[in-house]
Design an enzyme around this catalytic site. Structure first.
Site, PDB file in Angstrom:
ATOM      1  N   LYS A 259      21.086 -96.796 -64.278  1.00 26.78           N
ATOM      2  CA  LYS A 259      22.090 -96.821 -63.215  1.00 26.78           C
ATOM      3  C   LYS A 259      21.915 -98.037 -62.298  1.00 26.78           C
ATOM      4  O   LYS A 259      22.877 -98.496 -61.687  1.00 26.78           O
ATOM      5  CB  LYS A 259      22.009 -95.546 -62.372  1.00 26.78           C
ATOM      6  CG  LYS A 259      22.144 -94.241 -63.137  1.00 26.78           C
ATOM      7  CD  LYS A 259      23.504 -94.072 -63.788  1.00 26.78           C
ATOM      8  CE  LYS A 259      23.752 -92.644 -64.273  1.00 26.78           C
ATOM      9  NZ  LYS A 259      22.921 -92.244 -65.424  1.00 26.78           N
TER      10      LYS A 259
HETATM   11  C1  LIG Z   1      23.262 -91.553 -66.532  1.00 25.63           C
HETATM   12  C2  LIG Z   1      22.269 -91.555 -67.602  1.00 25.63           C
HETATM   13  C3  LIG Z   1      22.650 -91.372 -68.944  1.00 25.63           C
HETATM   14  C4  LIG Z   1      24.076 -91.115 -69.348  1.00 25.63           C
HETATM   15  O1  LIG Z   1      24.896 -92.238 -69.135  1.00 25.63           O
HETATM   16  P1  LIG Z   1      26.476 -92.063 -69.100  1.00 25.63           P
HETATM   17  O2  LIG Z   1      26.990 -93.399 -68.724  1.00 25.63           O
HETATM   18  O3  LIG Z   1      26.743 -91.034 -68.030  1.00 25.63           O
HETATM   19  O4  LIG Z   1      26.907 -91.614 -70.434  1.00 25.63           O
HETATM   20  C5  LIG Z   1      21.664 -91.424 -69.905  1.00 25.63           C
HETATM   21  N1  LIG Z   1      20.368 -91.608 -69.586  1.00 25.63           N
HETATM   22  C6  LIG Z   1      19.970 -91.781 -68.308  1.00 25.63           C
HETATM   23  C7  LIG Z   1      18.528 -91.950 -68.027  1.00 25.63           C
HETATM   24  C8  LIG Z   1      20.905 -91.768 -67.271  1.00 25.63           C
HETATM   25  O5  LIG Z   1      20.493 -91.941 -66.012  1.00 25.63           O
END
Ligand SMILES: *Cc1c(COP(=O)(O)O)cnc(C)c1O
Length: 496
Positions: free
Chosen positions: A112
């Site tokens: 993120k």
């Molecule tokens: C948010 C997240 C995901 C999923 O990503 P999306 O874009 O919501 O599909 C997978 N792994 C981690 C560690 C995340 O923080």
């Protein structure tokens, strides 16, 4: 060529990128989508000579066409700096013949950070460009990682406040500690009794609450979103797929125009959609492999064309993928519906009323780039252990889901195309699950004892993000019911 944005539920109104970033979600409940996906203006060879920051500029300028070069370069420079613990920002690590694209070297050690390091800068720049005088209130639902990354990005950013709702019993201990120790007078963190979908649905309701919007406007406040529905999140995520391909080319791991496959551990469908956009920009990507955990709505969807959230919600060791409503899928549905907002809106209505919808056979035919599969809890744990035993490399639980699904894909298809696996979190964020997978004896240890043990066995220094919360005081202890979210927001904003 200019790119304009419109809602997936009504494309009669076109707005600029900066306006779409400010609004986050369209007032009709739809998501903003670009009117076309721009093609890369440089060859992959040319891009191979560029830094992450330069690549970011070359990709983002094509989507955010109302930003000046100076504005965009400034946002990029402020985002991708020493907050990352490596100059290359997103390193590729080869293990068992696949390339793990480590997207967890930012401030909160999850992918993120790749987008949320830059979103506050894009948002403030967008406010200035559009003469917005209101204070921007970022309202976010999190399954654990977005919340902290958004808090870190927006903390003490002038002209903004940030409110984060998370499922009280649905995040890892480290994730929760990261959030409730967040500093900054403009930050507010609340646990809700409910799961991530409850938090996300509650937040969407608040965004569409016209009465609340009017009250806020009277106090010079307006909402925006840091969730992955914001195109200001999506566009920066396209960058690292371009960058990964360029790095493989530069290192001679692939030849010019050679296709690669991409595996993405998926929840809200934002990260994999970014990979799909990268492919459509011209990056030679073959299959987009969508990896789910036991909440395998997407696997079933790719298999049958039925999207059905009417099922038990499972809490797993990969909580950031514990999602039954993958919001960003709407952008793909809109596209395969021939950019028809009426068709898309009907499906989304069915999703909110019946909890399901079905796509047509014509729509399904356009999903051939995608392959879906899932890994259950045991398979995920086994993958962590096997990778550690084979190579010494420690995967986090989310990346392990992707790695396990990749193995299933190869077994299913015998496709030996070189593959990039999006590595979305540091194992230090999910220490207990990771260590228990390697050896159940670790379960007896305390959270931070485990952190030190992981550091020892993986021979990786404890990340700063984890070091910081060892002793940090808890600054947020609000918990509420999902029905109280509106009242909580109003209280925090001081509007009754
Ligand atoms: C948010 C997240 C995901 C999923 O990503 P999306 O874009 O919501 O599909 C997978 N792994 C981690 C560690 C995340 O923080």
């Amino acid at each position: 060529m200019e790119v304009y944005y419109s809602s997936t539920r009504d494309n009669s109104k076109m707005i600029t990128a900066s306006q779409a970033i400010l609004q986050g979600l369209s007032a009709d409940g739809g998501l903003f989508v670009p009117d076309h996906i721009p093609a890369l203006s440089l060859s992959m060879r040319e891009l191979a000579g560029m830094s992450y920051q330069e690549t970011a500029y070359e990709v983002m300028k094509l989507f955010l066409t109302d930003f000046t070069e100076e504005e965009l370069r400034t946002c990029i420079a402020r985002a991708y700096d020493a907050k990352f613990d490596t100059d290359v920002i997103a390193p590729l690590v080869e293990a068992e013949g696949a390339y793990y694209l480590e997207l967890f070297h930012g401030a909160t050690i999850a992918f993120k950070d790749m987008a949320l390091s830059i979103l506050p800068h894009l948002m403030i720049t967008s406010a200035k460009k559009n003469q917005v005088k209101n204070e921007i209130v970022i309202l976010t639902a999190t399954s654990g990682d977005t919340g902290k990354a958004a808090l870190a990005g927006f903390a003490d950013v002038a002209g903004t406040k940030i409110i984060v709702f998370y499922p009280k019993n649905g995040v890892s201990p480290i994730q929760e500690k990261q959030m409730v120790t967040q500093k900054g007078d403009n930050t507010f963190v609340v646990g809700i009794h409910g799961n991530f979908d409850d938090a996300q649905t509650g937040v969407k309701k608040l965004f569409n609450d016209q009465e609340l919007a009017a009250e806020m406007a009277a106090h010079s406040l307006q909402f925006s979103s840091a969730n992955s529905i914001n195109i200001g999140r999506l566009v920066p995520q396209v960058v690292y797929y371009v960058y990964a391909y360029a790095q493989l080319l530069k290192e001679g791991k692939i030849a010019d125009a050679e296709k690669i496959n991409v595996v993405v551990p998926t929840g809200n469908f934002g990260n994999i959609l970014a990979a799909f956009y990268a492919k459509n920009m011209g990056v030679p990507i073959g299959k987009l492999i969508c990896a789910s955990n036991e909440n395998k709505v997407l696997f079933d969807f790719f298999r049958t064309g039925d999207y059905d959230r009417n099922r038990e919600f499972k809490l797993t060791s990969s909580p950031s993928m514990d999602i039954l409503i993958s919001s960003n899928l709407e952008r793909l549905i809109y596209r395969i519906a021939g950019s028809d907002p009426v068709k898309n809106a009907a499906m989304m209505k069915s999703l909110s009323e019946q909890g399901s919808y079905q796509i047509t056979p014509e729509m399904r035919e356009q999903l051939s780039d995608f392959y879906g599969n899932f890994a259950d809890e045991q398979e995920t744990a086994d993958r962590i252990k096997a990778m550690y035993d084979n190579t010494g490399y420690v995967l986090d639980t989310h990346t392990a889901v992707a790695s396990a699904v990749y193995q299933k894909y190869v077994a299913d298809t015998k496709d030996e195309t070189k593959t990039v696996i999006a590595s979305t979190a540091s194992p230090f964020k999910f220490t207990r699950s990771v260590m228990n997978a390697i050896d159940p004896k670790y379960d007896a240890m305390g959270d931070f004892e485990l952190v030190d043990e992981l550091s020892r066995i993986a021979n990786v220094a404890v990340p700063k993000a984890v070091e910081e919360i060892r002793t940090a005081p808890i600054l947020h202890d609000h918990v509420c019911d999902k029905t109280e979210m509106k009242a909580v927001v109003k209280r925090f904003l001081g509007i009754g």
